[in-house]
Design a protein around this motif. Structure first.
Motif, mmCIF file in Angstrom:
data_model
loop_
_atom_site.group_PDB
_atom_site.id
_atom_site.type_symbol
_atom_site.label_atom_id
_atom_site.label_comp_id
_atom_site.label_asym_id
_atom_site.label_seq_id
_atom_site.Cartn_x
_atom_site.Cartn_y
_atom_site.Cartn_z
ATOM 1 N N MET A 19 0.841 -1.210 0.000
ATOM 2 C CA MET A 19 0.000 0.000 0.000
ATOM 3 C C MET A 19 0.871 1.253 0.000
ATOM 4 O O MET A 19 0.496 2.274 -0.564
ATOM 5 N N THR A 20 2.056 1.167 0.621
ATOM 6 C CA THR A 20 2.995 2.291 0.611
ATOM 7 C C THR A 20 3.598 2.489 -0.774
ATOM 8 O O THR A 20 3.700 3.609 -1.279
ATOM 9 N N ARG A 21 3.975 1.387 -1.414
ATOM 10 C CA ARG A 21 4.644 1.449 -2.714
ATOM 11 C C ARG A 21 3.700 1.939 -3.813
ATOM 12 O O ARG A 21 4.088 2.689 -4.702
ATOM 13 N N ILE A 26 -5.581 -1.169 -2.650
ATOM 14 C CA ILE A 26 -6.553 -0.843 -1.600
ATOM 15 C C ILE A 26 -7.022 -2.133 -0.931
ATOM 16 O O ILE A 26 -6.869 -3.218 -1.484
ATOM 17 N N MET A 27 -7.545 -1.978 0.294
ATOM 18 C CA MET A 27 -8.088 -3.144 1.004
ATOM 19 C C MET A 27 -9.558 -2.918 1.293
ATOM 20 O O MET A 27 -9.968 -1.810 1.647
ATOM 21 N N MET A 28 -10.338 -3.973 1.139
ATOM 22 C CA MET A 28 -11.724 -3.893 1.572
ATOM 23 C C MET A 28 -12.135 -5.201 2.238
ATOM 24 O O MET A 28 -11.631 -6.269 1.892
ATOM 25 N N ILE A 32 -11.922 -4.961 8.753
ATOM 26 C CA ILE A 32 -10.466 -4.857 8.575
ATOM 27 C C ILE A 32 -9.945 -3.574 9.220
ATOM 28 O O ILE A 32 -8.795 -3.499 9.633
ATOM 29 N N VAL A 33 -10.790 -2.542 9.266
ATOM 30 C CA VAL A 33 -10.455 -1.338 10.011
ATOM 31 C C VAL A 33 -10.957 -1.522 11.446
ATOM 32 O O VAL A 33 -10.230 -1.281 12.413
ATOM 33 N N GLY A 34 -12.159 -1.961 11.556
ATOM 34 C CA GLY A 34 -12.686 -2.389 12.853
ATOM 35 C C GLY A 34 -12.896 -1.277 13.845
ATOM 36 O O GLY A 34 -12.525 -1.407 14.994
ATOM 37 N N GLY A 35 -13.453 -0.166 13.382
ATOM 38 C CA GLY A 35 -13.820 0.877 14.320
ATOM 39 C C GLY A 35 -12.686 1.802 14.689
ATOM 40 O O GLY A 35 -12.822 2.634 15.562
ATOM 41 N N HIS A 59 -2.698 4.090 6.297
ATOM 42 C CA HIS A 59 -3.258 4.152 4.940
ATOM 43 C C HIS A 59 -4.768 4.414 4.985
ATOM 44 O O HIS A 59 -5.553 3.619 4.481
ATOM 45 N N PRO A 60 -5.178 5.536 5.608
ATOM 46 C CA PRO A 60 -6.624 5.745 5.813
ATOM 47 C C PRO A 60 -7.412 5.852 4.498
ATOM 48 O O PRO A 60 -8.601 5.549 4.472
ATOM 49 N N ASN A 61 -6.724 6.258 3.431
ATOM 50 C CA ASN A 61 -7.467 6.410 2.171
ATOM 51 C C ASN A 61 -7.458 5.150 1.314
ATOM 52 O O ASN A 61 -7.980 5.151 0.210
ATOM 53 N N GLN A 62 -6.833 4.092 1.822
ATOM 54 C CA GLN A 62 -6.730 2.871 1.019
ATOM 55 C C GLN A 62 -7.448 1.687 1.663
ATOM 56 O O GLN A 62 -7.298 0.563 1.206
ATOM 57 N N MET A 63 -8.208 1.936 2.731
ATOM 58 C CA MET A 63 -8.889 0.832 3.410
ATOM 59 C C MET A 63 -10.358 1.158 3.642
ATOM 60 O O MET A 63 -10.689 2.227 4.135
#
Lengths: 335, 367
Positions: A19-21, A26-28, A32-35, A59-63
């Motif tokens: 996700m950095t590279r 993205i992750m969905m 996976i974020v869980g609150g 990576h708040p914009n990718q999950m």
């Protein structure tokens, strides 16, 4: 190398580095974020077993945390992949594939072929698989043969933390749909894992242990048990080669055939149900292409053709043990 | 008890946990000199002969041939005649093998990192007295190429081994991938460890680097040992260089690695796997491709150091494996004024295949 981490942390690191590279990764998935972002760190689970813990902060914009609707978000991930993103959808347990199977096998797996090679679907569907976790029949299946049956899907099932990181990075960079199966019983297993990113190519089996008397072909959780069986047999003077397939589609039959040609004995160990399994597939291919090399009938070690029991004592009997694997090897040595 | 000297299972590299005592070369009652070859040990990675670290009379062979022992297990006991058998029995009975992989002291020194202008560089250090010795690996190698040398050499001096840029666990993004980058990194590393002056020993491409450092900064270099070195002639095995760069899997890498050794049985599954682990790291493929293009294109060595190095006034020695299949042993004679040793029964990785002899030559030369 000298950095020992768990397979769970290896998954987390691979996702973090990719996700950095590449911001299109993205992750969905569910929880996976869980609150995270709400009050209290306790709320931020990072998936049902905490595999993605800590990633949302970086990576708040990718999950994206999705509603409890596999058919919706797996479909969305497939669509996003065709539109230029590299989504990693987490299916929690592979047992839930039923409600979103059309999106996988009739859509994602077919696009490249049906659009004349012009469509790419770089989606990864990660899911926990396997028995031994006291999670009962609906959360304990392997289902690996279900996916290898379908052309157009790549199927990965690592046996250790090192392979897990490199194969997950390769899965994310691959331009085809990949089913990435993480055995929940292996999350705590540890080994040396380089901190730097690296990719392990698909279709290259790993010879975990060399031996001249018999060949065990296996993958996932059964690799460790096969090595255990090989250590037991070594004391009896039987030298067993253990091959970890790493990827089931594509599959490295060259390495399997080369080994069987040298040892003359094949034992296929598979945690999936026995009918039309990976073990059956390997056995059939070896019988067809290397029959003359065989000194004894091929042995398959699998669970019985039954759902995974919830009773711990029955579940332990269901999953192939090192003792059962060793017994199957001894049987090939009778000839 | 202080008169008793133990012979222990050696530890070759951080990952070694146990080894097989393959064979004894000395009998009970034999007088051993330091540096004598006393036993063969095999690990899952490699087999090698073990040199005695200390001199003494071998009173007891505790280790049994063919058996596996943990690192630092007691394999033999040396003691003068004055020590009684009962005392030796008591010593053997009381010996406890330190647990492997425990605290850092027992696991052996960990690797260290230095942040240099080129980026992060990994190195190993064995502290000691006097002018330090720096070991420089070759193309595609890393500091573990000195597995059988670093501890033995540390008996005479402080010893360092580094991973060059693009190699091992050092930075992969440094550019351009060529000789200047390597030379500048070595000089920056000498600054980092506070060494005004150092002995350099380089293997293969590392020899070219060591020689080029001596040419550029002769006042910083006490001596140069070139081992199967690049930079002393034009020819190099193009099949090896190109094959190593191109290989992505076990099947294409293993046949290439066979060229490195006289005894090709030394190329183990685990050695191939370790090199694949390096080659899979992000950035390695690009770096090696660029480096090979700059230094070894089409089987020709682009950079030569013999003349300038001979003119630098720095003392030099050249060591070669007689059966080197990568760089021709004939190049050993190209450096005028150098002490030359060509070692039989060794290929390109002579410092591994004939470690005891190479260690002796380096120790004598820098003494």
């Amino acid at each position: 190398m000298a950095r020992i981490i768990s397979m769970k942390d290896a998954v987390n690191e691979a996702l973090d580095q990719e996700m950095t590279r590449d911001p299109t990764v993205i992750m969905m998935g569910e929880d996976i974020v869980g609150g995270a972002g709400a009050q209290g760190e306790d709320d931020a689970w990072g998936g049902v077993l905490g595999v993605s813990k800590g990633l949302y902060a970086k990576h708040p914009n990718q999950m994206i945390d999705t509603p409890l609707s596999e058919s919706a978000y797996v479909g969305a991930a497939v669509g996003a992949a065709t539109a230029g993103l590299r989504p990693v959808a987490e299916l929690m347990f592979v047992d839930f594939i039923g409600v979103c199977l059309d999106q996988v096998f009739n859509q994602a797996a077919k696009f490249r072929y049906m659009f004349g090679g012009k469509a790419q679907t770089p989606v990864v569907i990660r899911a926990m698989c396997g028995a031994g976790f006291r999670a009962a029949a609906q959360h304990s299946q392997m289902l690996t043969p279900l996916f290898t049956h379908l052309p157009g899907l790549k199927v990965v099932c690592p046996s250790n933390a090192y392979d897990c990181k490199g194969l997950l990075i390769q899965s994310i960079r691959d331009n085809d749909p990949v089913i990435f199966l993480e055995h929940k019983n292996l999350y705590a297993s540890t080994c040396d894992v380089p901190e730097e990113p690296y990719a392990i190519p698909f279709g290259e089996a790993n010879i975990v242990r060399e031996g001249s008397d018999a060949t065990i072909v296996t993958y996932g959780q059964m690799v460790g048990r096969s090595v255990e069986a090989a250590e037991m047999l070594k004391k009896e003077g039987i030298e067993v080669e253990v091959i970890d397939l790493r990827t089931l589609s594509p599959i490295d039959m060259d390495t399997v055939l080369e080994s069987v040609e040298a040892t003359g004995r094949l034992i296929c160990v598979d945690e999936a149900s026995p009918r039309c399994s990976i073990a059956a597939d390997i056995s059939a291919n070896v019988a067809q292409d290397a029959f003359d090399a065989l000194k004894a009938p091929i042995q398959m070690v699998t669970p019985p053709h039954a759902p995974v029991p919830f009773s711990p004592s029955l579940e332990d009997l269901y999953v192939p043990s090192a003792e059962r694997i060793a017994a199957a090897v001894r049987k090939t040595m009778e000839n | 008890m202080s008169e008793i000297t133990p012979i222990l299972m050696p530890k070759w590299g951080l990952s070694m946990r146990e080894g097989k005592l393959a064979a004894w070369h000395v009998d009970e009652g034999a007088t051993i000199a330091a540096g004598d070859e006393i036993m063969d040990v095999e690990t899952d990675k490699i087999a090698n002969v073990v040199e005695a670290a200390d001199a003494g009379l071998l009173r007891r062979r505790v280790g049994v041939e063919g058996e596996m022992y943990p690192v630092r297990a007691l394999l033999g006991v040396m003691a003068p005649e004055s020590v009684s058998d009962a005392e030796i029995d008591a010593y053997v009975a009381a010996y406890e093998t330190p647990s492997a992989g425990g605290d850092e002291d027992e696991a052996g020194p960990a690797y260290q990192f230095a942040d240099l202008p080129a980026g992060r560089i990994r190195y190993a250090e064995r502290p000691g007295e006097g002018v330090p010795l720096l070991l420089i690996h070759g193309f595609g190698g890393d500091l573990d190429n000195w597995l059988f040398n670093i501890d033995a050499l540390a008996e005479g001096a402080s010893v360092y081994a580094l991973d060059l840029p693009g190699h091992g666990q050092s930075v992969k993004s440094a550019r351009p991938a060529g000789l200047d980058l390597m030379v500048d990194t070595v000089l920056a590393f000498l600054d980092h460890i506070g060494a005004d002056k150092a002995h350099l020993a380089g293997h293969s491409m590392g020899g070219l680097v060591a020689g080029a450092v001596a040419v550029k900064a002769p006042e910083r270099v006490a001596s140069v040992t070139l081992i199967c070195s690049a930079g002393l002639g034009e020819e190099i095995n193009a099949g090896y260089i190109d094959g190593f760069v191109a290989a992505t899997g076990r099947k294409d890498l293993k046949p290439v690695l066979l060229h490195l050794f006289k005894d090709q049985g030394l190329v183990s599954r685990s050695m191939v796997e370790d090199l694949l682990k390096f080659k899979r790291l992000d950035g390695v493929q690009e770096f090696l491709t660029e480096l090979a293009g700059n230094l070894f294109r089409d089987g020709r060595q682009a950079r030569q150091i013999a003349q300038a190095l001979a003119a630098s006034g720095v003392p030099t020695q050249v060591i070669w494996g007689e059966a080197d299949a990568i760089i021709p042993p004939a190049h050993a004679g190209a450096l005028s004024g150098a002490k030359v040793s060509v070692i039989p029964n060794a290929g390109h990785m002579v410092q591994m295949e004939q470690a005891a002899e190479v260690n002796r030559l380096i120790r004598d030369f820098i003494a």
